[in-house]
Structures are given as structure tokens and as C-alpha cells.
Design a protein around this motif. Sequence first.
Motif, PDB file in Angstrom:
ATOM      1  N   ALA A  62       0.859  -1.192   0.000  1.00 22.44           N
ATOM      2  CA  ALA A  62       0.000   0.000   0.000  1.00 22.44           C
ATOM      3  C   ALA A  62       0.892   1.238   0.000  1.00 22.44           C
ATOM      4  O   ALA A  62       1.723   1.413   0.899  1.00 22.44           O
ATOM      5  CB  ALA A  62      -0.905  -0.004   1.215  1.00 22.44           C
ATOM      6  N   ARG A  73      -3.452   3.417  -4.684  1.00 19.31           N
ATOM      7  CA  ARG A  73      -3.634   2.667  -3.432  1.00 19.31           C
ATOM      8  C   ARG A  73      -2.507   1.659  -3.191  1.00 19.31           C
ATOM      9  O   ARG A  73      -1.973   1.578  -2.100  1.00 19.31           O
ATOM     10  CB  ARG A  73      -4.968   1.934  -3.435  1.00 19.31           C
ATOM     11  N   THR A  74      -2.179   0.877  -4.216  1.00 21.92           N
ATOM     12  CA  THR A  74      -1.182  -0.182  -4.084  1.00 21.92           C
ATOM     13  C   THR A  74      -0.225  -0.147  -5.272  1.00 21.92           C
ATOM     14  O   THR A  74      -0.486   0.523  -6.274  1.00 21.92           O
ATOM     15  CB  THR A  74      -1.836  -1.574  -4.052  1.00 21.92           C
ATOM     16  N   PHE A 118       0.266   4.504   0.412  1.00 24.16           N
ATOM     17  CA  PHE A 118       0.074   5.476   1.486  1.00 24.16           C
ATOM     18  C   PHE A 118       0.315   4.849   2.856  1.00 24.16           C
ATOM     19  O   PHE A 118       1.025   5.402   3.693  1.00 24.16           O
ATOM     20  CB  PHE A 118      -1.325   6.107   1.428  1.00 24.16           C
ATOM     21  N   ASP A 119      -0.280   3.698   3.111  1.00 30.88           N
ATOM     22  CA  ASP A 119      -0.197   3.089   4.433  1.00 30.88           C
ATOM     23  C   ASP A 119       1.175   2.490   4.717  1.00 30.88           C
ATOM     24  O   ASP A 119       1.728   2.697   5.797  1.00 30.88           O
ATOM     25  CB  ASP A 119      -1.272   2.013   4.599  1.00 30.88           C
ATOM     26  N   ASP A 120       1.734   1.756   3.769  1.00 30.29           N
ATOM     27  CA  ASP A 120       3.006   1.078   4.009  1.00 30.29           C
ATOM     28  C   ASP A 120       4.212   1.988   3.802  1.00 30.29           C
ATOM     29  O   ASP A 120       5.197   1.895   4.524  1.00 30.29           O
ATOM     30  CB  ASP A 120       3.149  -0.151   3.101  1.00 30.29           C
ATOM     31  N   ARG A 124       3.994   5.477   3.490  1.00 28.12           N
ATOM     32  CA  ARG A 124       3.744   6.810   4.055  1.00 28.12           C
ATOM     33  C   ARG A 124       3.888   7.942   3.035  1.00 28.12           C
ATOM     34  O   ARG A 124       4.453   8.993   3.318  1.00 28.12           O
ATOM     35  CB  ARG A 124       4.664   7.078   5.252  1.00 28.12           C
TER      36      ARG A 124
END
Length: 88
Positions: free
Chosen positions: A30, A68-69, A32-34, A36
Amino acid sequence: MNRQDVLITIEKALSEVLERPITGLTEDTALFDDLRLDSSSVLGLLMTVEEATGIAVDPDDLDIDHLRTMRSFADYVEAALRREEVTS
């Protein structure tokens, strides 16, 4: 450019933009999540990928879901590459 080349190009662009080594990403990583990513790093990523691949990112075409990914962004880049081939 095959799928693996696209993924490597994105990984290299991420390393450049984030100013740290980025390796071993999977298609499920991810952004954004992984990793940042934030708005300025996304802009840098897009510009770096444009330069590396010769595609033109159309902001009207780009949706947050494309980022997203690794998989969704690679799909976007591949589609843009196909469009470039058709118009060349």
C-alpha cells in the motif's frame, strides 16, 4: 515495457522521491499506508515515473484508487503506456 519493468521503475522512482532505498515491494504494498506517501511525494512519484517511462499523467484521468497499491499504480502506468503506443 513488461510488468516487471514497470514495477522496477516504480520502485526506483519511490526510492528517489522518498530519498531512501525502497526494495522488495510486492503488488500488494500500500503506497500510502506502508510507504507513508503524502501529496508532495505523490507529485514527485508521478513526475519521476513520467520521466522514466515517457508517459503523460493526465490529472483528470488519475484517481486516488490508482495510487492505493503497487498493483493499482502499475496497472495505471501500463494503461498509460498502451495509450502512448497507440498515439505514437
